[in-house]
Design a protein around this motif. Structure first.
Motif, PDB file in Angstrom:
ATOM      1  N   THR A   1       0.831  -1.204   0.000  1.00 30.05           N
ATOM      2  CA  THR A   1       0.000   0.000   0.000  1.00 30.05           C
ATOM      3  C   THR A   1       0.861   1.247   0.000  1.00 30.05           C
ATOM      4  O   THR A   1       0.639   2.189  -0.778  1.00 30.05           O
ATOM      5  N   ILE A   2       1.858   1.280   0.883  1.00 30.99           N
ATOM      6  CA  ILE A   2       2.757   2.438   0.951  1.00 30.99           C
ATOM      7  C   ILE A   2       3.479   2.625  -0.378  1.00 30.99           C
ATOM      8  O   ILE A   2       3.543   3.735  -0.919  1.00 30.99           O
ATOM      9  N   ALA A   3       4.033   1.539  -0.915  1.00 35.01           N
ATOM     10  CA  ALA A   3       4.823   1.641  -2.141  1.00 35.01           C
ATOM     11  C   ALA A   3       3.972   2.088  -3.326  1.00 35.01           C
ATOM     12  O   ALA A   3       4.388   2.957  -4.109  1.00 35.01           O
TER      13      ALA A   3
ATOM     14  N   VAL B   1       2.418   6.356  -7.150  1.00 38.65           N
ATOM     15  CA  VAL B   1       1.435   7.159  -7.884  1.00 38.65           C
ATOM     16  C   VAL B   1       1.714   8.648  -7.697  1.00 38.65           C
ATOM     17  O   VAL B   1       1.674   9.436  -8.658  1.00 38.65           O
ATOM     18  N   ILE B   2       2.017   9.039  -6.464  1.00 41.81           N
ATOM     19  CA  ILE B   2       2.347  10.450  -6.199  1.00 41.81           C
ATOM     20  C   ILE B   2       3.584  10.863  -6.989  1.00 41.81           C
ATOM     21  O   ILE B   2       3.625  11.938  -7.614  1.00 41.81           O
ATOM     22  N   SER B   3       4.618  10.019  -6.981  1.00 40.52           N
ATOM     23  CA  SER B   3       5.853  10.324  -7.713  1.00 40.52           C
ATOM     24  C   SER B   3       5.585  10.465  -9.206  1.00 40.52           C
ATOM     25  O   SER B   3       6.110  11.376  -9.860  1.00 40.52           O
ATOM     26  N   LEU B   4       4.770   9.562  -9.760  1.00 34.72           N
ATOM     27  CA  LEU B   4       4.488   9.616 -11.190  1.00 34.72           C
ATOM     28  C   LEU B   4       3.687  10.852 -11.564  1.00 34.72           C
ATOM     29  O   LEU B   4       3.927  11.473 -12.607  1.00 34.72           O
ATOM     30  N   ILE B   5       2.727  11.234 -10.720  1.00 38.04           N
ATOM     31  CA  ILE B   5       1.931  12.429 -11.005  1.00 38.04           C
ATOM     32  C   ILE B   5       2.815  13.675 -10.990  1.00 38.04           C
ATOM     33  O   ILE B   5       2.765  14.503 -11.909  1.00 38.04           O
TER      34      ILE B   5
ATOM     35  N   ILE C   1      -5.086   9.939   9.574  1.00 37.29           N
ATOM     36  CA  ILE C   1      -5.133  10.945   8.520  1.00 37.29           C
ATOM     37  C   ILE C   1      -5.540  10.250   7.232  1.00 37.29           C
ATOM     38  O   ILE C   1      -4.797   9.408   6.714  1.00 37.29           O
ATOM     39  N   LEU C   2      -6.732  10.567   6.728  1.00 36.68           N
ATOM     40  CA  LEU C   2      -7.239   9.945   5.500  1.00 36.68           C
ATOM     41  C   LEU C   2      -7.214   8.429   5.580  1.00 36.68           C
ATOM     42  O   LEU C   2      -6.952   7.731   4.600  1.00 36.68           O
ATOM     43  N   GLY C   3      -7.477   7.896   6.758  1.00 33.62           N
ATOM     44  CA  GLY C   3      -7.517   6.445   6.916  1.00 33.62           C
ATOM     45  C   GLY C   3      -6.194   5.811   7.249  1.00 33.62           C
ATOM     46  O   GLY C   3      -6.129   4.605   7.482  1.00 33.62           O
ATOM     47  N   PHE C   4      -5.106   6.597   7.281  1.00 41.67           N
ATOM     48  CA  PHE C   4      -3.788   6.074   7.615  1.00 41.67           C
ATOM     49  C   PHE C   4      -3.327   6.657   8.943  1.00 41.67           C
ATOM     50  O   PHE C   4      -3.623   7.799   9.276  1.00 41.67           O
TER      51      PHE C   4
ATOM     52  N   PHE D   1       1.154   7.661   6.845  1.00 39.15           N
ATOM     53  CA  PHE D   1       0.777   8.759   5.956  1.00 39.15           C
ATOM     54  C   PHE D   1       1.993   9.620   5.611  1.00 39.15           C
ATOM     55  O   PHE D   1       2.196   9.990   4.444  1.00 39.15           O
ATOM     56  N   VAL D   2       2.807   9.906   6.598  1.00 37.09           N
ATOM     57  CA  VAL D   2       3.999  10.731   6.367  1.00 37.09           C
ATOM     58  C   VAL D   2       4.994   9.996   5.483  1.00 37.09           C
ATOM     59  O   VAL D   2       5.588  10.581   4.567  1.00 37.09           O
ATOM     60  N   ILE D   3       5.200   8.708   5.727  1.00 33.10           N
ATOM     61  CA  ILE D   3       6.132   7.940   4.903  1.00 33.10           C
ATOM     62  C   ILE D   3       5.675   7.915   3.454  1.00 33.10           C
ATOM     63  O   ILE D   3       6.476   8.057   2.524  1.00 33.10           O
ATOM     64  N   ILE D   4       4.371   7.741   3.228  1.00 32.61           N
ATOM     65  CA  ILE D   4       3.835   7.744   1.861  1.00 32.61           C
ATOM     66  C   ILE D   4       4.128   9.077   1.173  1.00 32.61           C
ATOM     67  O   ILE D   4       4.628   9.124   0.039  1.00 32.61           O
TER      68      ILE D   4
END
Length: 310
Positions: free
Chosen positions: A96-98, A103-107, A160-163, A168-171
């Motif tokens: 989930t984290i990865a 997705v964030i990195s690609l965006i 935070i948003l379910g995490f 959440f911070v690591i993501i």
């Protein structure tokens, strides 16, 4: 553009997509990677039916650091929890984290690279200097510096948003520090695509820049983004594992990195508990290698120069 031309264009794209997928599936690396990831995604989605609920110190029934046996296939940890149970539940957290971080990195990387390559000039210069910073400084180093600071600021209580805050911070940290090479690759492709005839035609008919980037340039970047996206996921798994191994993970939601951290503090290596270290380590290695194989297969399929002709 006439209706017939639109229909022919749609058929051409559909035919090209089918050819791409067929060549990708025929790639030996892709087959091996997909097969391995299928098992791990099943573990991540259905951990309960496979190994039961996540064991805690109060629900553990095994002996302390017991070796693998018919009762505990991967042995137990320092408090008697089944290592297989922890590894299967850890798959959900690690993947989930990865995946979300990737997705964030690609965006971010795709947005920066497309804007820089399309507009060039001053915008390109400023965005590439920003990219150079994230490209040169290893993402793990940035994450290692930023993560504890952010956790100290926001605290660890509440979700935070379910995490949980630590996850959440690591993501966010992994996602916002790992986009540099994606931006570089997307920019180079955009510089080439913006000079193509179909882009000139779109400008002539009055299409604005945003429409051209979304409708004409971005679809042609998808193969490169997908190929590098698989590598971004593998890199995110490594970074998350390293951060959790250093104690920045959440012990209440153990990932594979957290298991390695707990095994180290329990003295598993000196006590001969190789199974405690080996199980999460093997999971990280296999999943990361699977994503790398899939990324290479996508690159081989999308890049005619790398395609092997039998």
């Amino acid at each position: 553009m006439t209706k017939l031309a639109i229909e022919l264009r749609g058929r051409s794209r559909l035919r090209a997509t089918k050819t791409f997928l067929r060549q990708f599936v025929d790639h030996n690396g892709a087959r091996l990677g997909i097969l391995a990831l299928t098992f791990f995604f099943i573990f991540a989605v259905f951990p309960g039916p496979l190994v039961g609920p996540l064991q805690t110190a109060s629900t553990a029934t095994g002996d302390f650091l017991a070796p693998p046996s018919h009762k505990h296939l991967l042995g137990t940890d320092e408090v008697g929890r089944d290592v297989l149970n922890l590894a299967v539940h850890g798959a959900r957290i690690s993947l989930t984290i990865a995946l979300i971080a990737a997705v964030i990195s690609l965006i971010v990387g795709t947005s920066v690279g497309t804007l820089a390559g399309y507009y060039r000039g001053r915008i390109d210069n400023w965005l590439m200097r920003l990219t150079d910073f994230f490209f040169i400084v290893p993402p793990f180093v940035l994450a290692l510096v930023i993560t504890p600071v952010v956790l100290e600021v926001i605290g660890r209580g509440g979700d935070i948003l379910g995490f949980r805050p630590s996850l959440f911070v690591i993501i966010l940290v992994i996602g916002l520090t790992s986009w540099g090479f994606v931006a570089r690759i997307v920019r180079s492709q955009t510089l080439s695509l913006r000079e193509r005839t179909f882009v000139d035609r779109a400008r002539v008919v009055g299409s604005n820049d945003l429409f051209i980037m979304l409708r004409h340039i971005l679809p042609n970047l998808v193969p490169q983004i997908a190929a590098n996206g698989a590598l971004v996921v593998a890199n995110a798994i490594y970074i998350e594992t390293a951060l959790s191994f250093l104690g920045l993970g959440d012990p209440l939601q153990p990932s594979w990195g957290t298991m390695l951290y707990l095994a180290q503090h329990a003295g598993a290596a000196s006590a001969g508990g190789w199974w405690y270290l080996g199980a999460p380590g093997a999971c990280v290695l296999i999943v990361s290698l699977s994503f790398v194989l899939i990324g290479n297969a996508l690159d081989d399929t999308a890049n005619p120069r790398r395609r092997v002709i039998p």
